[in-house]
Design an enzyme around this catalytic site. Sequence first.
Site, PDB file in Angstrom:
ATOM      1  CE  LYS A  19      -4.360   0.653   2.348  1.00 57.21           C
ATOM      2  NZ  LYS A  19      -4.979   0.470   3.656  1.00 57.21           N
TER       3      LYS A  19
HETATM    4  C1  E4P Z   1      -8.266   1.561   3.394  1.00 53.09           C
HETATM    5  O1  E4P Z   1      -7.587   0.675   2.944  1.00 53.09           O
HETATM    6  C2  E4P Z   1      -8.069   2.191   4.704  1.00 53.09           C
HETATM    7  O2  E4P Z   1      -7.406   1.286   5.546  1.00 53.09           O
HETATM    8  C3  E4P Z   1      -9.328   2.557   5.422  1.00 53.09           C
HETATM    9  O3  E4P Z   1     -10.477   2.222   4.697  1.00 53.09           O
HETATM   10  C4  E4P Z   1      -9.328   3.946   5.959  1.00 53.09           C
HETATM   11  O4  E4P Z   1     -10.533   4.199   6.564  1.00 53.09           O
HETATM   12  P1  E4P Z   1     -10.797   5.290   7.677  1.00 53.09           P
HETATM   13  O5  E4P Z   1     -11.224   6.533   6.985  1.00 53.09           O
HETATM   14  O6  E4P Z   1     -11.899   4.680   8.499  1.00 53.09           O
HETATM   15  O7  E4P Z   1      -9.531   5.447   8.461  1.00 53.09           O
END
Ligand code: E4P
Length: 309
Positions: free
Chosen positions: A125
């Site tokens: 990522k």
């Molecule tokens: C995506 O891969 C992220 O880990 C996640 O969806 C972020 O979400 P949040 O806005 O709840 O932190």
Amino acid sequence: MLKPDEIPAHIGARRKIMEETILTPKKKKLAHPAAKSPRIFADTGSIDEIKPLFEAGIVNGVTTNPTLMKKAGATSLKQAQKMMKEIVKLLDPYPVSLELTELTKDKMIKQAEKLAAYGPNVVIKVPIGGYRAIDPSYDEHTGLKVLHALWEKDIKTNATLIFNSTQALFAARAGASYVSPFLGRVADYMYKHDEAERDMGNSLYFVEDHRGARENTRLHNTGYVAAGGERKDSGIRLIHEISVIFSNYKIKTEILAASFRNDVQVAEGLLCGADILTVPAPILMRVASHPLTDEGMKAFVEDGKAFES
Ligand code: E4P
């Protein structure tokens, strides 16, 4: 909720170009009936949350990030690494996104190679941008450069923190296997800044009774999906935009809708063209149930007592 005639037609066309993502073993006669996307991933760093969802066949992928690892109990790098390795092993061969924490190109590539060695199903990522927000001397295009370098090394990537369709396109062009638009954070942001008197283009969603029903509206803030409707939610609209662009240009990068806040967004995420939804475990547990299912089950069990031997 979307009405059936509002479901964008391009979604079916996009499915034709996408690979099967649930593999049917060769010896099986019955091919998996839902082998193509949409897939559901668990958005968590907790193996205890992942296990029941994986065993029920609800999820076949996981996304993590430093915040989720911390939330799952990791207090040191060593502990986080151990937890990530466990998740990767459990999910194999299904994808697990592990996020880079380094901030410069060479260090990020080194870290990516180390993480990729955890298993063949690891996806790296990579934050799409924000580098200059951390340090003005950093290169704002670091994320794109790393995505491209990892594509050249045959390492799968997930471009994260996507908030507009051009970021998604640039990530795809750099070679990302997945893009993660954060629909919930767009909704949160616009909820805070929404003003009834502004034009709809300036607000995330349009509500008739803006002052009266805020809390309720927030829970159901996806009253309309996609461009052209009377009400707009820029979170879901963002997914729709990316889906149209990727569909038109036959881009195979998967759209991994992220940052879910409520049950309604799950249904709308599917309807508006996401290839994958990555959803927190509590929401996934909730949408697998329904009060009428509970009621119906109780009646079947009660009536079934007449046939007990
Ligand atoms: C995506 O891969 C992220 O880990 C996640 O969806 C972020 O979400 P949040 O806005 O709840 O932190």
